[in-house]
Scaffold this motif. Structure first.
Motif, PDB file in Angstrom:
ATOM      1  N   PRO A  35      27.350  25.099  76.300  1.00  0.00           N
ATOM      2  CA  PRO A  35      27.657  25.281  74.897  1.00  0.00           C
ATOM      3  C   PRO A  35      29.029  24.722  74.534  1.00  0.00           C
ATOM      4  CG  PRO A  35      28.017  27.350  76.062  1.00  0.00           C
ATOM      5  CD  PRO A  35      27.466  26.365  77.064  1.00  0.00           C
ATOM      6  N   ALA A  36      29.128  24.296  73.282  1.00  0.00           N
ATOM      7  CA  ALA A  36      30.391  23.866  72.691  1.00  0.00           C
ATOM      8  C   ALA A  36      30.290  24.160  71.197  1.00  0.00           C
ATOM      9  CB  ALA A  36      30.635  22.380  72.925  1.00  0.00           C
ATOM     10  N   SER A  37      31.426  24.559  70.598  1.00  0.00           N
ATOM     11  CA  SER A  37      31.405  24.898  69.177  1.00  0.00           C
ATOM     12  C   SER A  37      32.777  24.673  68.557  1.00  0.00           C
ATOM     13  CB  SER A  37      30.950  26.350  68.977  1.00  0.00           C
ATOM     14  OG  SER A  37      31.722  27.235  69.761  1.00  0.00           O
ATOM     15  N   LEU A 121      37.569  21.472  76.409  1.00  0.00           N
ATOM     16  CA  LEU A 121      37.572  22.324  75.220  1.00  0.00           C
ATOM     17  C   LEU A 121      36.134  22.649  74.835  1.00  0.00           C
ATOM     18  CD1 LEU A 121      39.083  23.596  72.805  1.00  0.00           C
ATOM     19  CD2 LEU A 121      39.027  21.346  71.713  1.00  0.00           C
ATOM     20  N   ILE A 122      35.759  23.936  74.917  1.00  0.00           N
ATOM     21  CA  ILE A 122      34.389  24.333  74.587  1.00  0.00           C
ATOM     22  C   ILE A 122      34.304  25.049  73.241  1.00  0.00           C
ATOM     23  CG2 ILE A 122      33.621  24.375  76.973  1.00  0.00           C
ATOM     24  CD1 ILE A 122      33.806  27.490  76.832  1.00  0.00           C
ATOM     25  N   HIS A 123      35.422  25.545  72.727  1.00  0.00           N
ATOM     26  CA  HIS A 123      35.413  26.188  71.405  1.00  0.00           C
ATOM     27  C   HIS A 123      36.799  26.100  70.786  1.00  0.00           C
ATOM     28  CE1 HIS A 123      34.430  28.849  68.125  1.00  0.00           C
ATOM     29  NE2 HIS A 123      35.541  29.521  68.391  1.00  0.00           N
ATOM     30  N   ARG A 124      36.818  25.730  69.515  1.00  0.00           N
ATOM     31  CA  ARG A 124      38.055  25.736  68.732  1.00  0.00           C
ATOM     32  C   ARG A 124      37.776  26.473  67.444  1.00  0.00           C
ATOM     33  NH1 ARG A 124      43.077  23.168  67.589  1.00  0.00           N
ATOM     34  NH2 ARG A 124      43.374  22.672  65.381  1.00  0.00           N
ATOM     35  N   HIS A 125      38.590  27.472  67.166  1.00  0.00           N
ATOM     36  CA  HIS A 125      38.535  28.185  65.890  1.00  0.00           C
ATOM     37  C   HIS A 125      39.886  27.951  65.225  1.00  0.00           C
ATOM     38  CE1 HIS A 125      37.514  32.104  63.559  1.00  0.00           C
ATOM     39  NE2 HIS A 125      38.137  31.234  62.801  1.00  0.00           N
ATOM     40  N   ALA A 126      39.846  27.300  64.071  1.00  0.00           N
ATOM     41  CA  ALA A 126      41.065  26.981  63.325  1.00  0.00           C
ATOM     42  C   ALA A 126      40.865  27.411  61.881  1.00  0.00           C
ATOM     43  CB  ALA A 126      41.347  25.477  63.391  1.00  0.00           C
TER      44      ALA A 126
END
Length: 135
Positions: A35-37, A121-126
């Motif tokens: 998964p990646a998001s 990098l599998i998830h970035r929340h900005a």
């Protein structure tokens, strides 16, 4: 200094390149397997390694040379094949079609997975940093 601490310096360099319109360094750090998001600053969500990489590339071309950014890491850690950092990203960027630089202050959480011997990098929340409202 841990392997992940050393990696965070590479992540800072990728962020600097990105705000100058260069997606290559971030692309090399992005997950290639799911998964990646990505939860972008303007809202919504993106899922899947290929889709997330495409969005990073599309968004990077909004920036032009002359940007500066810093990652203010409040805390980070790695355990086994997973790692994270959370904090703030402060930037002064130049955007295509705008004469004046734009200030950006984002709240950031990033998650990483060890893939093929490297942190990805599998998830970035900005999202935009906003002043707290009175209750």
């Amino acid at each position: 200094m841990s392997d992940f601490d050393t990696f965070l310096d590479i992540r800072r360099q990728a962020a600097q390149a990105y705000v100058n319109g260069k997606v290559g360094p971030l692309d090399r750090l992005a997950a290639t397997a799911c998964p990646a998001s990505f939860f972008p600053p303007h809202g919504g969500r993106e899922e899947g390694a290929d889709r997330v990489a495409d969005v990073y590339a599309r968004d990077a071309i909004s920036f032009v040379e002359g940007g500066e950014t810093t990652l203010e890491i409040l805390h980070s850690d790695s355990v086994g094949d997973l790692a994270y950092w959370t904090g703030l990203q402060h930037a002064r960027v130049r955007l295509n079609g705008q004469d004046e630089p734009v200030e950006m202050h984002l709240r950031i959480t990033e998650l990483f997975r060890h893939e093929d011997g490297a942190w990805k990098l599998i998830h970035r929340h900005a999202d935009p940093l906003a002043e707290a409202t009175a209750d």
